[in-house]
Design a protein around this motif. Structure first.
Motif, PDB file in Angstrom:
ATOM      1  N   LYS A  40       0.832  -1.216   0.000  1.00  0.00           N
ATOM      2  CA  LYS A  40       0.000   0.000   0.000  1.00  0.00           C
ATOM      3  C   LYS A  40       0.861   1.258   0.000  1.00  0.00           C
ATOM      4  O   LYS A  40       0.696   2.144  -0.845  1.00  0.00           O
ATOM      5  CB  LYS A  40      -0.911   0.040   1.248  1.00  0.00           C
ATOM      6  CG  LYS A  40      -1.925  -1.059   1.319  1.00  0.00           C
ATOM      7  CD  LYS A  40      -2.720  -0.972   2.606  1.00  0.00           C
ATOM      8  CE  LYS A  40      -1.857  -1.041   3.837  1.00  0.00           C
ATOM      9  NZ  LYS A  40      -1.900  -2.252   4.618  1.00  0.00           N
ATOM     10  N   THR A  41       1.773   1.310   0.965  1.00  0.00           N
ATOM     11  CA  THR A  41       2.594   2.517   1.071  1.00  0.00           C
ATOM     12  C   THR A  41       3.505   2.668  -0.141  1.00  0.00           C
ATOM     13  O   THR A  41       3.694   3.771  -0.646  1.00  0.00           O
ATOM     14  CB  THR A  41       3.404   2.480   2.378  1.00  0.00           C
ATOM     15  OG1 THR A  41       2.479   2.445   3.463  1.00  0.00           O
ATOM     16  CG2 THR A  41       4.266   3.706   2.532  1.00  0.00           C
ATOM     17  N   LYS A  45       3.647   5.850  -2.479  1.00  0.00           N
ATOM     18  CA  LYS A  45       4.910   6.565  -2.694  1.00  0.00           C
ATOM     19  C   LYS A  45       5.282   6.578  -4.175  1.00  0.00           C
ATOM     20  O   LYS A  45       5.954   7.504  -4.628  1.00  0.00           O
ATOM     21  CB  LYS A  45       6.019   5.926  -1.863  1.00  0.00           C
ATOM     22  CG  LYS A  45       5.898   6.266  -0.391  1.00  0.00           C
ATOM     23  CD  LYS A  45       7.113   5.835   0.370  1.00  0.00           C
ATOM     24  CE  LYS A  45       7.105   6.415   1.769  1.00  0.00           C
ATOM     25  NZ  LYS A  45       8.250   5.968   2.558  1.00  0.00           N
ATOM     26  N   GLN A  80       2.488   8.769   6.617  1.00  0.00           N
ATOM     27  CA  GLN A  80       2.008   7.843   7.643  1.00  0.00           C
ATOM     28  C   GLN A  80       2.530   8.206   9.027  1.00  0.00           C
ATOM     29  O   GLN A  80       1.773   8.303   9.978  1.00  0.00           O
ATOM     30  CB  GLN A  80       2.489   6.445   7.275  1.00  0.00           C
ATOM     31  CG  GLN A  80       1.916   5.375   8.157  1.00  0.00           C
ATOM     32  CD  GLN A  80       2.238   4.010   7.602  1.00  0.00           C
ATOM     33  OE1 GLN A  80       3.133   3.844   6.778  1.00  0.00           O
ATOM     34  NE2 GLN A  80       1.505   3.026   8.026  1.00  0.00           N
ATOM     35  N   ASP A 151      -2.430   8.713   4.273  1.00  0.00           N
ATOM     36  CA  ASP A 151      -1.877   7.432   4.717  1.00  0.00           C
ATOM     37  C   ASP A 151      -2.117   7.321   6.220  1.00  0.00           C
ATOM     38  O   ASP A 151      -1.499   8.045   6.990  1.00  0.00           O
ATOM     39  CB  ASP A 151      -0.382   7.395   4.382  1.00  0.00           C
ATOM     40  CG  ASP A 151       0.152   5.979   4.320  1.00  0.00           C
ATOM     41  OD1 ASP A 151      -0.584   5.057   4.717  1.00  0.00           O
ATOM     42  OD2 ASP A 151       1.301   5.794   3.885  1.00  0.00           O
ATOM     43  N   THR A 182      -5.538   5.123   3.089  1.00  0.00           N
ATOM     44  CA  THR A 182      -5.243   3.794   3.610  1.00  0.00           C
ATOM     45  C   THR A 182      -5.528   3.832   5.102  1.00  0.00           C
ATOM     46  O   THR A 182      -5.314   4.860   5.748  1.00  0.00           O
ATOM     47  CB  THR A 182      -3.769   3.378   3.435  1.00  0.00           C
ATOM     48  OG1 THR A 182      -2.984   4.120   4.373  1.00  0.00           O
ATOM     49  CG2 THR A 182      -3.268   3.651   2.054  1.00  0.00           C
TER      50      THR A 182
END
Lengths: 235, 260
Positions: A40-41, A45, A80, A151, A182
């Motif tokens: 996801k991250t 990114k 995040q 995030d 997310t």
């Protein structure tokens, strides 16, 4: 709009993205979900150009993001973990980001909404986790960009701030923006998301709205439906 | 890029370490001048200190700043800013603030001493220029090391090794090669080898300017013949510039390909 075609990325031996195809053309709130380490991250990114993909196409507003940086003006990104330069005060950080973006921001409104006035001249290293996250939210949402990427926006927030966050997201959605979120808090996702993008082992495993997900997994509860997606794959 | 440079620079100027570094030079300059009373000797002592200390501080500060400002960098990467300008801007911020500490810290005591009326002003200026060059060179090398190493400990170790190699080991190897090859004419070799180490190059530049090359014996004469001319000076300044430009270009190249 965001268009992703056959996106691959590996870190050493670890293949994180294995051919992600994703088309986000309509407005609305998209929740990117998936187990830990599903990419996801990395995907987020890659959209931001922080991770450079090995293969594949990535277009934001019909422009390829390869070797391009101006498109990031279209995106507001909430990272995040809110790690900020420790030497700066909250006020300085906000004015610095405004200066870098070369745009006026609606920071005053957000600061009073999250009641951040007493912290404005404090150094960022002296703030608690939740307050940092509020500053993070102010930095992200003070600009009026067509794409917003959040995030884990809920981490560390108290219930009142959470309510404000949901309201803010609703307001931005009403302006006709694309919002990517997310989160691991399923109730939050169920409440705000229009569509679910479920990543599994570096691919888009499911894309559709919550009702479609419930029908596909034959579960009436959203949280269980997500769990079902996971166990289904393990079986 | 100028904005990033501005923020990095002010961030550093406010940090405690810049002041410590500045104060160190202030103190050093005052002690050397007012206890020594011989400007020429003070410049030589200063040279010895600058030539080892500036590279050390440049590498350590460069690596430290890169790792410490990781969060800042990630924040910037999500903004509509060119990648290369983030890194080049940060690099210049570090290098310029360090050079400024050096120039101000040494400049004030020398100005107080009445340097502007003396003949040694050119020696002193050359000292400051080489000091600034060494800062630019070693900070750039440090940024390269940090860009290639995610692991802080590794990055720091490489940085210290680099300094140790350039400041100490290189000279040892150089001397050994001179002894081993003593039966051959070594003029070109020794001039060539000097070019590959910015620390040696700066040292020789200053020594020759101070007219104490007689201490270096035959080699000194060779160096004097080479570096003493306008051509030698131009060449060494261009080699020093090359030592700045190449690492900076590599920062530019590497930063475009790196994942965060």
């Amino acid at each position: 709009m965001i268009k992703i075609e056959q996106l691959y990325k590996r870190f050493g031996k670890n293949k994180v993205l294995k051919g992600v195809d994703l088309d986000i053309t309509s407005k609305g709130i998209f929740a990117i979900l998936g187990p830990n380490g599903s990419g996801k991250t990395t995907l987020i990114k890659a959209i931001l150009g922080m991770v450079i993909p090995d293969k594949g196409k990535l277009l934001v507003e019909d422009v390829s993001i390869k070797r391009n940086w101006k498109y990031r003006d279209q995106i507001d990104y909430l990272p995040q973990i809110a790690n900020f330069p420790a030497n700066l005060t909250v006020k300085e950080l906000i004015s610095m980001i405004k200066d870098l973006r070369n745009r006026p921001g609606e920071d005053k409104k957000l600061i009073s909404l999250f009641k951040l006035e007493p912290f404005l001249s404090k150094k960022l290293s002296h703030l608690s986790g939740g307050t940092k996250q509020k500053v993070n939210l102010v930095l992200t949402l003070m600009f009026d960009s067509p794409i917003i990427i959040l995030d884990e926006p809920t981490s560390g927030l108290d219930p009142i701030a959470l309510i404000h966050l949901k309201e803010l997201i609703a307001v931005e959605k009403a302006k006709g923006k694309i919002i990517l979120i997310t989160s691991h808090i399923m109730s939050f996702v169920e409440e705000v998301a229009d569509e679910i993008v479920f990543l599994l082992e570096g691919k888009v495993y499911f894309k559709g709205n919550i009702d479609a997900l419930k029908t596909q997994t034959k579960e009436s509860n959203f949280e269980r439906a997500i769990a079902n997606l996971l166990t289904y794959e393990d079986a | 890029m100028l904005k990033i440079l501005k923020y990095s620079f002010f961030d550093l100027i406010r940090s405690r370490w810049s002041y410590v570094y500045l104060l160190f030079y202030l103190l050093l300059g005052c002690v050397l001048l007012f206890l020594n009373n011989d400007l020429s000797k003070a410049v030589i002592t200063l040279m010895n200190i600058i030539i080892t200390l500036v590279p050390l501080i440049g590498t350590i500060f460069g690596v430290m700043y890169y790792y410490n400002s990781k969060e800042f960098t990630e924040l910037l990467l999500a903004q509509p800013v060119k990648r290369s300008s983030i890194f080049i801007g940060q690099y210049l911020g570090v290098a310029l603030s360090l050079s400024m500490s050096l120039i101000i810290g040494l400049g004030i005591p020398f100005a107080l001493y009445g340097l502007f009326q003396s003949n040694e002003i050119w020696d002193f200026l050359l000292l400051l220029v080489t000091g600034a060059f060494l800062t630019l060179i070693f900070t750039a090398l440090a940024f390269n090391i940090a860009l290639y190493n995610e692991n802080k400990i590794k990055g720091f170790s490489y940085a210290i090794l680099l300094w140790l190699f350039m400041a100490v080991i290189y000279d040892g190897l150089f001397l050994m090669s001179l002894i081993l090859l003593e039966s051959y004419p070594l003029d070109t070799l020794s001039i060539g080898t000097t070019m590959f180490n910015p620390i040696d190059l700066s040292r020789i530049l200053i020594l020759l300017k101070l007219d104490i090359s007689a201490l270096l014996g035959y080699t000194g004469a060779v160096f004097q013949k080479f570096f003493g001319t306008g051509f030698g000076l131009v060449l060494s300044i261009s080699v020093l510039s090359l030592w700045v430009i190449l690492p900076v270009l590599n920062i530019y190249r590497k930063s475009r390909k790196k994942d965060f």
